[in-house]
Design a protein around this motif. Structure first.
Motif, PDB file in Angstrom:
ATOM      1  N   MET A 180       0.808  -1.212   0.000  1.00 56.38           N
ATOM      2  CA  MET A 180       0.000   0.000   0.000  1.00 56.38           C
ATOM      3  C   MET A 180       0.845   1.268   0.000  1.00 56.38           C
ATOM      4  O   MET A 180       0.310   2.380  -0.035  1.00 56.38           O
ATOM      5  CB  MET A 180      -0.937   0.030   1.221  1.00 56.38           C
ATOM      6  N   THR A 181       2.161   1.128   0.010  1.00 51.71           N
ATOM      7  CA  THR A 181       3.042   2.303   0.049  1.00 51.71           C
ATOM      8  C   THR A 181       2.763   3.278  -1.086  1.00 51.71           C
ATOM      9  O   THR A 181       2.651   4.491  -0.846  1.00 51.71           O
ATOM     10  CB  THR A 181       4.517   1.863   0.026  1.00 51.71           C
ATOM     11  N   SER A 186      12.224   0.889  -1.455  1.00 52.66           N
ATOM     12  CA  SER A 186      12.224   0.725  -2.919  1.00 52.66           C
ATOM     13  C   SER A 186      11.034   1.445  -3.539  1.00 52.66           C
ATOM     14  O   SER A 186      11.169   2.107  -4.583  1.00 52.66           O
ATOM     15  CB  SER A 186      12.184  -0.761  -3.276  1.00 52.66           C
ATOM     16  N   HIS A 187       9.880   1.316  -2.919  1.00 52.99           N
ATOM     17  CA  HIS A 187       8.698   2.033  -3.418  1.00 52.99           C
ATOM     18  C   HIS A 187       8.950   3.543  -3.404  1.00 52.99           C
ATOM     19  O   HIS A 187       8.639   4.242  -4.381  1.00 52.99           O
ATOM     20  CB  HIS A 187       7.488   1.714  -2.538  1.00 52.99           C
ATOM     21  N   ILE A 188       9.480   4.042  -2.320  1.00 48.20           N
ATOM     22  CA  ILE A 188       9.712   5.487  -2.192  1.00 48.20           C
ATOM     23  C   ILE A 188      10.690   5.963  -3.259  1.00 48.20           C
ATOM     24  O   ILE A 188      10.501   7.026  -3.868  1.00 48.20           O
ATOM     25  CB  ILE A 188      10.237   5.813  -0.781  1.00 48.20           C
ATOM     26  N   ALA A 189      11.728   5.184  -3.504  1.00 48.59           N
ATOM     27  CA  ALA A 189      12.734   5.566  -4.503  1.00 48.59           C
ATOM     28  C   ALA A 189      12.137   5.651  -5.897  1.00 48.59           C
ATOM     29  O   ALA A 189      12.559   6.469  -6.726  1.00 48.59           O
ATOM     30  CB  ALA A 189      13.887   4.571  -4.473  1.00 48.59           C
ATOM     31  N   ARG A 190      11.159   4.788  -6.197  1.00 48.27           N
ATOM     32  CA  ARG A 190      10.548   4.771  -7.529  1.00 48.27           C
ATOM     33  C   ARG A 190       9.472   5.853  -7.690  1.00 48.27           C
ATOM     34  O   ARG A 190       9.022   6.082  -8.810  1.00 48.27           O
ATOM     35  CB  ARG A 190       9.921   3.402  -7.797  1.00 48.27           C
ATOM     36  N   LEU A 191       9.051   6.453  -6.597  1.00 51.92           N
ATOM     37  CA  LEU A 191       7.941   7.416  -6.650  1.00 51.92           C
ATOM     38  C   LEU A 191       8.404   8.765  -6.129  1.00 51.92           C
ATOM     39  O   LEU A 191       8.230   9.106  -4.952  1.00 51.92           O
ATOM     40  CB  LEU A 191       6.769   6.898  -5.805  1.00 51.92           C
ATOM     41  N   PRO A 192       9.019   9.554  -6.990  1.00 45.34           N
ATOM     42  CA  PRO A 192       9.497  10.872  -6.546  1.00 45.34           C
ATOM     43  C   PRO A 192       8.316  11.772  -6.183  1.00 45.34           C
ATOM     44  O   PRO A 192       7.225  11.660  -6.724  1.00 45.34           O
ATOM     45  CB  PRO A 192      10.244  11.404  -7.773  1.00 45.34           C
ATOM     46  N   GLY A 193       8.552  12.642  -5.246  1.00 43.43           N
ATOM     47  CA  GLY A 193       7.519  13.589  -4.812  1.00 43.43           C
ATOM     48  C   GLY A 193       8.183  14.773  -4.151  1.00 43.43           C
ATOM     49  O   GLY A 193       9.414  14.859  -4.060  1.00 43.43           O
ATOM     50  N   VAL A 234      13.359  11.990   4.466  1.00 40.74           N
ATOM     51  CA  VAL A 234      12.617  10.731   4.447  1.00 40.74           C
ATOM     52  C   VAL A 234      13.307   9.751   5.385  1.00 40.74           C
ATOM     53  O   VAL A 234      14.527   9.561   5.314  1.00 40.74           O
ATOM     54  CB  VAL A 234      12.537  10.143   3.025  1.00 40.74           C
ATOM     55  N   SER A 235      12.522   9.151   6.265  1.00 43.56           N
ATOM     56  CA  SER A 235      13.063   8.183   7.215  1.00 43.56           C
ATOM     57  C   SER A 235      12.149   6.975   7.278  1.00 43.56           C
ATOM     58  O   SER A 235      10.930   7.119   7.411  1.00 43.56           O
ATOM     59  CB  SER A 235      13.184   8.831   8.605  1.00 43.56           C
TER      60      SER A 235
END
Length: 640
Positions: free
Chosen positions: A321-322, A353-360, A365-366
């Motif tokens: 769900m990330t 990995s999800h965060i890295a693929r979804l720039p915003g 970020v922690s």
């Protein structure tokens, strides 16, 4: 001396010869800013202001009172404001003769919501002995007296008395013979409804600044507050915001409009909301003050010129769900810091990995692995992110988590998640307007979706088994905000916008994962479910109010469902909503929503050997509803 024998020598008062006696009661011993504001406004209209404090007064409270009063008298909290007025009059003693008018008032109103001056000038010009700000019309029936009813009387929260009356023997005798008052009922029956007739019968002439009959009401201060303000009344009764919401609904009293009318006249309504947040059950306040916002074009968007430091804290158990959580968080109109908590290292890597693929538009970020998942998002928030919530670090925190609720079925679980996300972070415009609320209202502590009711039997029972534990924990934490009776005002689903300062009482307590128990303890009555219901109450203790927020498209879905359910339930019992509620409770249904309550209600009726008592609780002019017929049928079967 009889009424006909009174010799009236009315002296028209001036500000230089007016005594104001103002009674304060605060169970915490403090003094709220609304009191200071009310007294500061009276200063120019009084030669002397004597404040009487019922009960304890803290040094901080005294420091607030001293600049806006001439003397502060602290007394034991007995006899309500009536005996406080008596003690003040005794304290002034012979010095009372120095004044032309004495105003006996208290802290049960907000003001000035319109200037005091015009009212004093208008009443000063009248040839009278005493006057009230508002009155209560005569009634043939009244809840305090039953069939005896009540006479017309001035309301005791503000009564002004001229020299012609307070120097009389009748005045001295009235206060000398004042009976003891141990209950609020005593104050009403032995003073408020007695005072006006007693002095009228003695020949003294009275008047009222804002007569209820003008507003087609028996009690305009409660039932026509907006109209009173519009006509220049400087006082807004606090009861408008804590009286029974169904009763106010019956009389179409809209507290939100009253607050808006006060604000239009220049009254700083944050003073009122801060006091109410600390002293009114949050769900009652939410209803009476209309503190639900349908977020739309009339809400100003976020103003970049007054930037807020925002952090999103998300507890992610279901790491798939990330992307959905990030998509929602990215609707925020500002760069935000992101803190993710999760139970183990494997999930943490997948989340990164999800965060890295979804720039915003994210700042820091922690991703944190918490020591234990006991307590789930509650423990992760209050223990794993305690440093993030420390004072001064952020202005607003957005709390989210990966909510699936698979145990409730796909449709119900999906709807619950959507109810949270759509109303919190619907789209960029919606999120901007929600943040705008926190910019405009310094006293806003939390904003969260209304109670979930589609798919869940939450209505009428949302405390479930959590209230006893909640009461114990609130007492330990010093939270004195009154608890709602049937359901708490809470962020069900445990997602919200909040001002970290409003969460201080929750954050400063040093929780341990062991406090939450293991997986088996995650149920109603457990600490996690208690804490889910606590934020509004903890914020209220600090003077922060809460708002429920809803997106227009979800409001349409929710309102139509509520409308139909209420219509169906209302069809079973005649009368207005407040009458239906009273009748059910009189019949023994206490409202916690359990089958045991219904059984107790039935047993109470059946113990009498008949259902006639229950029928008498209903309107005899209408056919009993299906609910009554069901009770009759159950009773018949049992007797067989």
């Amino acid at each position: 001396m009889t009424g006909a024998e009174v010799e009236r020598a009315v002296v028209f008062p001036a500000a230089g010869r007016r005594l104001v006696v103002y009674v304060v009661y605060d169970r915490r011993g403090g003094v709220d800013e609304y009191v200071v504001h009310a007294l500061a406004g009276l200063r120019e209209h009084a030669a002397r202001i004597l404040v009487v404090v019922n009960g304890r007064l803290t040094p901080e409270g005294r420091a607030r009172l001293e600049p806006v009063s001439d003397e502060v008298l602290v007394r034991e909290n007995v006899g309500f404001d009536i005996w406080a007025h008596k003690e003040a009059l005794d304290h002034v003693g012979a010095g009372l003769s120095e004044f032309d008018e004495v105003v006996l008032t208290n802290d049960t109103w907000f003001g000035p919501v319109r200037p005091y001056g015009p009212v004093f000038e208008r009443m000063d010009a009248q040839d009278i002995d005493f006057w009230g700000m508002t009155d209560h019309a005569a009634e043939e029936w009244h809840p305090f007296t039953g069939s005896a009813g009540v006479p017309h009387h001035l309301q005791s929260f503000w009564i002004a008395v001229r020299r012609s009356m307070f120097t009389s023997e009748r005045w001295a005798r009235y206060w000398r013979d004042l009976p003891e008052m141990s209950e609020y009922r005593d104050a009403v029956l032995t003073h408020e409804i007695v005072f006006t007739p007693a002095f009228r019968e003695a020949g003294f002439v009275c008047s009222v600044a804002f007569a209820s009959e003008v507003y087609g009401s028996v009690n305009a201060s409660l039932l026509a507050p907006e109209a009173l303000i519009g006509d220049g009344c400087p006082t807004l009764k606090r009861r408008v915001f804590f009286h029974s919401p169904p009763f106010l609904d019956r009389h179409a009293v809209i507290g939100r409009w009253a607050l808006e009318a006060a604000a239009e006249g220049g009254y700083p309504t944050p003073l009122a909301l801060s006091n109410l947040a600390r002293n009114v059950a949050p769900k009652v306040l939410n209803a009476d003050a209309g503190l639900m916002d349908v977020i739309g074009p009339d809400h100003s968007p976020y103003d970049p010129a007054a930037p807020l430091r925002v952090v999103v804290i998300a507890h992610i158990f279901y790491d798939e769900m990330t992307p959905e959580i990030l998509e929602r968080a990215d609707t925020l109109p500002v760069p935000y810091d992101l803190v993710v908590t999760t139970p183990d290292a494997e999930r943490a890597e997948r989340i990164r990995s999800h965060i890295a693929r979804l720039p915003g538009q994210r700042g820091e970020v922690s991703v944190r692995v918490v020591e234990s998942n006991d307590g789930r998002d509650q423990s992760a928030f209050l223990i794993g992110c305690r440093d993030v919530l420390s004072p001064g670090r952020y202005d607003v925190v957005v709390k989210l988590h990966s909510k699936k609720t698979p145990q409730d079925g796909y449709n119900v679980g999906t709807h619950f998640r959507e109810q949270q996300f759509l109303n919190l972070l619907h789209d960029r415009e919606h999120s901007s307007r929600v943040l705008g609320l926190f910019q405009r209202e310094e006293g806003l502590g939390l904003a969260f979706p209304p109670m979930i009711h589609i798919g869940y039997p939450t209505l009428g029972r949302a405390w479930w088994a959590n209230k006893p534990g909640f009461e114990r924990l609130a007492d330990e934490m010093g939270i004195r905000v009154p608890l709602d009776d049937v359901s708490p005002l809470a962020p069900y689903g445990s997602m919200f916008f909040a001002r970290p300062a409003a969460l201080r009482l929750l954050v400063e307590r040093e929780w341990r994962y062991a406090d939450f128990g293991d997986r088996e303890a995650y149920k109603d009555g457990g600490l996690a479910h208690i804490l889910e219901r606590m934020p509004s109450y903890a914020a209220g203790e600090l003077g922060f109010h809460s708002r429920t927020i809803v997106a227009p498209d979800y409001a349409a879905v929710s309102h139509t469902a509520l409308d139909f359910k209420l219509d169906e339930m209302s069809a079973t019992i005649p009368g207005y909503a407040h009458e239906k509620i009273d009748r059910l409770r009189d019949a023994g249904f206490v409202g916690t929503g359990s089958g045991a309550d219904f059984l107790r209600m039935y047993m109470r009726v059946n113990h009498m050997g008949t259902v006639h008592r229950l029928r008498r609780l209903m309107d005899p002019s209408r056919r009993p509803g299906r609910w009554i017929q069901a009770v009759v049928r159950v009773g018949r079967r049992k007797r067989r």
